[in-house]
Write a protein that holds these residues in place. Structure first.
Motif, PDB file in Angstrom:
ATOM      1  N   GLY A   1       0.718  -1.346  -0.097  1.00 56.04           N
ATOM      2  CA  GLY A   1      -0.098  -0.160   0.108  1.00 56.04           C
ATOM      3  C   GLY A   1       0.773   1.404   0.087  1.00 56.04           C
ATOM      4  N   MET A   2       1.966   1.186   0.777  1.00 51.94           N
ATOM      5  CA  MET A   2       2.917   2.334   0.785  1.00 51.94           C
ATOM      6  C   MET A   2       3.732   2.455  -0.770  1.00 51.94           C
ATOM      7  N   LEU A   3       3.825   1.564  -1.256  1.00 48.51           N
ATOM      8  CA  LEU A   3       4.399   1.592  -2.597  1.00 48.51           C
ATOM      9  C   LEU A   3       3.327   2.282  -3.546  1.00 48.51           C
ATOM     10  N   LEU A   4       2.206   1.680  -3.625  1.00 45.71           N
ATOM     11  CA  LEU A   4       1.198   2.222  -4.422  1.00 45.71           C
ATOM     12  C   LEU A   4       1.030   3.769  -3.961  1.00 45.71           C
ATOM     13  N   LYS A   5       0.974   4.025  -2.847  1.00 38.71           N
ATOM     14  CA  LYS A   5       0.996   5.534  -2.472  1.00 38.71           C
ATOM     15  C   LYS A   5       1.783   6.308  -3.111  1.00 38.71           C
ATOM     16  N   ILE A   6       3.224   5.964  -2.974  1.00 40.88           N
ATOM     17  CA  ILE A   6       4.401   6.469  -3.667  1.00 40.88           C
ATOM     18  C   ILE A   6       4.281   6.703  -5.389  1.00 40.88           C
ATOM     19  N   THR A   7       3.806   5.566  -5.924  1.00 41.85           N
ATOM     20  CA  THR A   7       3.397   5.169  -7.231  1.00 41.85           C
ATOM     21  C   THR A   7       2.279   6.382  -7.733  1.00 41.85           C
ATOM     22  N   TRP A   8       1.494   6.370  -6.738  1.00 37.40           N
ATOM     23  CA  TRP A   8       0.351   7.290  -7.253  1.00 37.40           C
ATOM     24  C   TRP A   8       0.573   8.757  -7.177  1.00 37.40           C
ATOM     25  N   ALA A   9       1.311   9.290  -6.072  1.00 37.54           N
ATOM     26  CA  ALA A   9       2.015  10.702  -5.896  1.00 37.54           C
ATOM     27  C   ALA A   9       3.058  11.022  -7.108  1.00 37.54           C
ATOM     28  N   LEU A  10       3.861   9.772  -7.402  1.00 36.17           N
ATOM     29  CA  LEU A  10       4.782  10.211  -8.661  1.00 36.17           C
ATOM     30  C   LEU A  10       3.808  10.474  -9.778  1.00 36.17           C
ATOM     31  N   PHE A  11       2.782   9.752 -10.027  1.00 37.42           N
ATOM     32  CA  PHE A  11       2.125  10.169 -11.190  1.00 37.42           C
ATOM     33  C   PHE A  11       1.364  11.512 -10.967  1.00 37.42           C
ATOM     34  N   ALA A  12       0.932  11.937 -10.110  1.00 38.94           N
ATOM     35  CA  ALA A  12       0.316  13.172  -9.743  1.00 38.94           C
ATOM     36  C   ALA A  12       1.354  14.255  -9.777  1.00 38.94           C
ATOM     37  N   VAL A  13       2.632  13.942  -9.931  1.00 38.81           N
ATOM     38  CA  VAL A  13       3.486  14.844 -10.242  1.00 38.81           C
ATOM     39  C   VAL A  13       4.151  15.108 -11.737  1.00 38.81           C
ATOM     40  N   ALA A  14       4.441  13.952 -12.079  1.00 35.39           N
ATOM     41  CA  ALA A  14       4.690  13.423 -13.517  1.00 35.39           C
ATOM     42  C   ALA A  14       3.930  13.968 -14.667  1.00 35.39           C
ATOM     43  N   PHE A  15       2.427  13.495 -14.584  1.00 32.78           N
ATOM     44  CA  PHE A  15       1.646  13.851 -15.673  1.00 32.78           C
ATOM     45  C   PHE A  15       1.434  15.111 -16.047  1.00 32.78           C
ATOM     46  N   PRO A  16       1.068  16.032 -14.912  1.00 29.18           N
ATOM     47  CA  PRO A  16       0.873  17.405 -15.156  1.00 29.18           C
ATOM     48  C   PRO A  16       2.177  18.059 -15.376  1.00 29.18           C
ATOM     49  N   ALA A  17       3.110  17.825 -14.720  1.00 29.81           N
ATOM     50  CA  ALA A  17       4.479  18.454 -14.903  1.00 29.81           C
ATOM     51  C   ALA A  17       5.002  18.420 -16.567  1.00 29.81           C
TER      52      ALA A  17
ATOM     53  N   PHE B   1      12.083  15.784 -29.003  1.00 31.68           N
ATOM     54  CA  PHE B   1      10.654  15.040 -28.875  1.00 31.68           C
ATOM     55  C   PHE B   1      10.481  14.235 -27.441  1.00 31.68           C
ATOM     56  N   MET B   2      11.455  13.783 -27.044  1.00 31.44           N
ATOM     57  CA  MET B   2      11.251  12.634 -26.084  1.00 31.44           C
ATOM     58  C   MET B   2      11.038  13.432 -24.763  1.00 31.44           C
ATOM     59  N   LEU B   3      11.601  14.434 -24.409  1.00 32.04           N
ATOM     60  CA  LEU B   3      11.397  15.237 -23.249  1.00 32.04           C
ATOM     61  C   LEU B   3      10.462  16.275 -23.284  1.00 32.04           C
ATOM     62  N   HIS B   4      10.021  16.192 -24.408  1.00 27.96           N
ATOM     63  CA  HIS B   4       8.989  17.461 -24.630  1.00 27.96           C
ATOM     64  C   HIS B   4       7.496  17.046 -25.398  1.00 27.96           C
ATOM     65  N   GLY B   5       7.130  15.960 -25.024  1.00 30.46           N
ATOM     66  CA  GLY B   5       5.881  15.489 -25.594  1.00 30.46           C
ATOM     67  C   GLY B   5       5.751  14.132 -25.655  1.00 30.46           C
ATOM     68  N   ILE B   6       6.735  13.391 -26.023  1.00 31.31           N
ATOM     69  CA  ILE B   6       6.490  11.848 -26.251  1.00 31.31           C
ATOM     70  C   ILE B   6       6.321  11.533 -24.527  1.00 31.31           C
ATOM     71  N   SER B   7       7.270  11.795 -23.862  1.00 31.54           N
ATOM     72  CA  SER B   7       7.235  11.076 -22.229  1.00 31.54           C
ATOM     73  C   SER B   7       5.758  11.562 -21.789  1.00 31.54           C
ATOM     74  N   TRP B   8       5.442  12.666 -21.952  1.00 30.43           N
ATOM     75  CA  TRP B   8       3.923  12.964 -21.545  1.00 30.43           C
ATOM     76  C   TRP B   8       2.821  11.850 -22.116  1.00 30.43           C
ATOM     77  N   VAL B   9       2.906  11.530 -23.471  1.00 30.28           N
ATOM     78  CA  VAL B   9       2.264  10.562 -23.944  1.00 30.28           C
ATOM     79  C   VAL B   9       2.410   9.186 -23.580  1.00 30.28           C
ATOM     80  N   ILE B  10       3.584   8.764 -23.191  1.00 25.38           N
ATOM     81  CA  ILE B  10       3.979   7.384 -22.588  1.00 25.38           C
ATOM     82  C   ILE B  10       3.415   7.349 -21.341  1.00 25.38           C
ATOM     83  N   ILE B  11       3.528   8.321 -20.465  1.00 24.25           N
ATOM     84  CA  ILE B  11       3.000   8.240 -19.125  1.00 24.25           C
ATOM     85  C   ILE B  11       1.401   8.239 -19.189  1.00 24.25           C
TER      86      ILE B  11
END
Length: 290
Positions: A124-140, A162-172
């Motif tokens: 559960g703690m790992l899932l919380k960390i994963t969830w929090a990282l997603f909440a940062v990475a996707f909008p960031a 392209f990878m750092l400015h668009g493709i990474s957002w699509v992948i995540i």
């Protein structure tokens, strides 16, 4: 449309005033109760082998892209970490790795299916960390992509452009929403805002400490990381941009990403069946081993 708007408002109110940061429940607009997230089908959907393998492949791709991007910064490898896009990619890679590990653990040792409101235990703690990282990475990654193509792009192309400015957002987005169906919660906005403040503090310290930018011709003369954020020579514009991003740009990006994260049917547990699917036979959940 009225029903949709009521449901949306009810969900936002629930997240802001009644739910915790990582609450597993959502209000059920068809009744007076709540619906509960199916943890396994959300973070480790079936068929396990296919989707865990897909998560592993995406994590490797993103990590390899991080390495390639650093190598392309030769000979100033260390300065790669000064950029906002680099920070975003680091968080994205961490999310992808945690998401893969979480999916593998859930696939190997499925949790007991019951209506829980909170994630508990080590997994559960790992899932919380994963969830929090997603909440940062996707909008960031969305903010980074828009800022780059509007304010920075100079016409030069390479893989990292392209990878750092668009493709990474699509992948995540594919990994976190299409595969995992992770929905952002309103209270998780604090994570992306904290990330933004941290980078803002770094950019100010970079200027105050006169770190310089080795890519500029007058190396070391208090050159800014980005020309449009110059705290020394154009403080007013830098402050205005920072305030605009913190209080307007980042909140809008988060709300947009939250809406995207809820665009597809979420996976809830209803009477032992995950309602995001129709084939009940294929949804018989394996029981925890003795």
């Amino acid at each position: 449309l009225h029903y949709f708007n009521m449901g949306c408002c009810t969900t936002i109110k629930h997240e802001l005033f009644h739910a915790s940061m990582f609450d597993l429940s959502d209000p059920d607009t068809s009744s007076d109760g709540n619906k509960f997230m199916d943890v396994e089908e959300t973070f480790a959907p079936r068929p396990h082998l296919f989707f865990v393998g897909a998560k592993f492949a995406m994590a490797i791709w993103l990590f390899a892209s991080l390495v390639v991007s650093i190598l392309q910064n030769e000979p100033y490898f260390g300065f790669w970490f000064a950029y906002l896009s680099s920070w975003g990619l680091v968080v994205t890679v961490l999310y992808a790795i945690c998401s893969f590990i979480s999916a593998a653990l859930l696939a190997y040792h499925p949790p007991q299916q019951q209506k829980r409101k909170e994630l508990t235990g080590k997994v559960g703690m790992l899932l919380k960390i994963t969830w929090a990282l997603f909440a940062v990475a996707f909008p960031a990654e969305l903010c980074i992509t828009l800022l780059f193509w509007v304010l920075i792009f100079d016409g030069s192309f390479n893989y990292s452009t392209f990878m750092l400015h668009g493709i990474s957002w699509v992948i995540i987005g594919i990994e976190g929403i299409l595969i995992s169906r992770v929905s952002l919660r309103m209270k998780q906005f604090v994570f992306i805002e904290f990330f933004s403040v941290c980078y803002l503090v770094w950019s100010v310290l970079h200027s105050v400490l006169n770190v310089g930018n080795p890519w500029y011709t007058n190396k070391g003369e208090n050159d800014p990381i980005y020309g449009f954020v110059d705290w020394t020579n154009d403080t007013g514009s830098a402050v205005g941009l920072a305030v605009g991003l913190l209080f307007v740009g980042v909140p809008i990006a988060f709300l947009l990403c939250r809406a995207i994260s809820r665009a597809l049917p979420l996976r809830y547990r209803v009477e032992g069946v995950c309602e995001a699917f129709n084939d009940e036979e294929s949804l018989e959940m394996p029981q925890r081993g003795s």
